[in-house]
Structures are given as structure tokens and as C-alpha cells.
Design a protein around this motif. Structure first.
Motif: not given
Length: 123
Positions: A23-32, A106-109, A111-116
Motif C-alpha cells: 500500500k505504500d512506497k516504504t513497504a514496496l522499497y523494503a520488499s523489492f 515497481i521501478e516506476e513507483y 524512481v529515485g529511491a532505488l539508490s537509497s
């Protein structure tokens, strides 16, 4: 070509259906898992899976009206009691069958966070 479904099976190589909503970008980032060929997701679950289990994932991202069907397989298992208080669950590698649709979405959502450097459920 169809594969018989066995949702209750626990033997390696069984195909099972799993619904997962993020449901949110934080959870998506943590799971991808962008470092996996074809991409993948860590799915928090207490259901038992084994390496090699085939998964048919019905993935709902954010407020998308439709779920994304994704074929994949279990390539990672974090059991209960894993060190570092890691979340219990499985890593699912996306199959080449969806031609990168789920990964691109997923990468569209993200964008910019994958290098975090923020921690994730995986690495």
C-alpha cells in the motif's frame, strides 16, 4: 501447458497462489529485490515454502485497481527466529514469463529511491 495447483503442498517445486498487497512506497522499497535477475519481492508470510516452490503471485500495488499476475519461484526463505530480528517470509524471483511488467511497474513507483541506503527486508 498447465501445471496442477497444490495450495496445501509443501514439497519443493509445488506451484502455489499467493496474494500480496503493498500500500505504500516504504513497504514496496523494503520488499523489492532489484538485484535479482528479472526482479523479485520479499513476501512476509508465516506459511511454509521451500526453495524452488513455484509461486503465482497476485500483486496489488498502491491504489492500482487491478492486481498484477506474476509467476515466480522461491529463492530465499527467512525462517522464524532468524538472526537480526529479520522479518519471516520468502523471496520470490519473478519469472521471465511476464516480460518485466511487474518489475517495471515497481521501478516506476520507486524512481529515485532505488539508490537509497535505507535498510530493506533483504540486503
Amino acid at each position: 501447458m498447465s501445471t496442477p495447483m497444490n495450495p496445501a503442498g509443501s514439497l519443493g517445486g509445488q506451484q502455489r497462489i499467493l496474494s500480496f498487497a503493498i500500500k505504500d512506497k516504504t513497504a514496496l522499497y523494503a520488499s523489492f529485490m532489484p538485484f535479482i535477475r528479472n526482479g523479485g519481492l520479499f513476501i512476509p508470510t508465516t506459511k511454509r515454502y521451500q526453495l524452488g516452490d513455484e509461486i503465482f503471485l497476485l500483486l496489488q500495488l498502491m491504489e492500482e485497481p487491478d492486481r498484477i499476475p506474476v509467476a515466480g519461484k522461491v529463492i530465499w526463505v527467512t525462517p522464524p527466529g532468524a538472526e537480526g530480528n529479520r522479518a519471516v517470509g520468502v523471496g520470490v524471483q519473478f519469472s521471465e514469463q511476464d516480460k518485466g511488467v511487474a518489475r517495471r511497474k515497481i521501478e516506476e513507483y520507486l524512481v529515485g529511491a532505488l539508490s537509497s541506503e535505507r535498510p530493506t527486508h533483504t540486503m
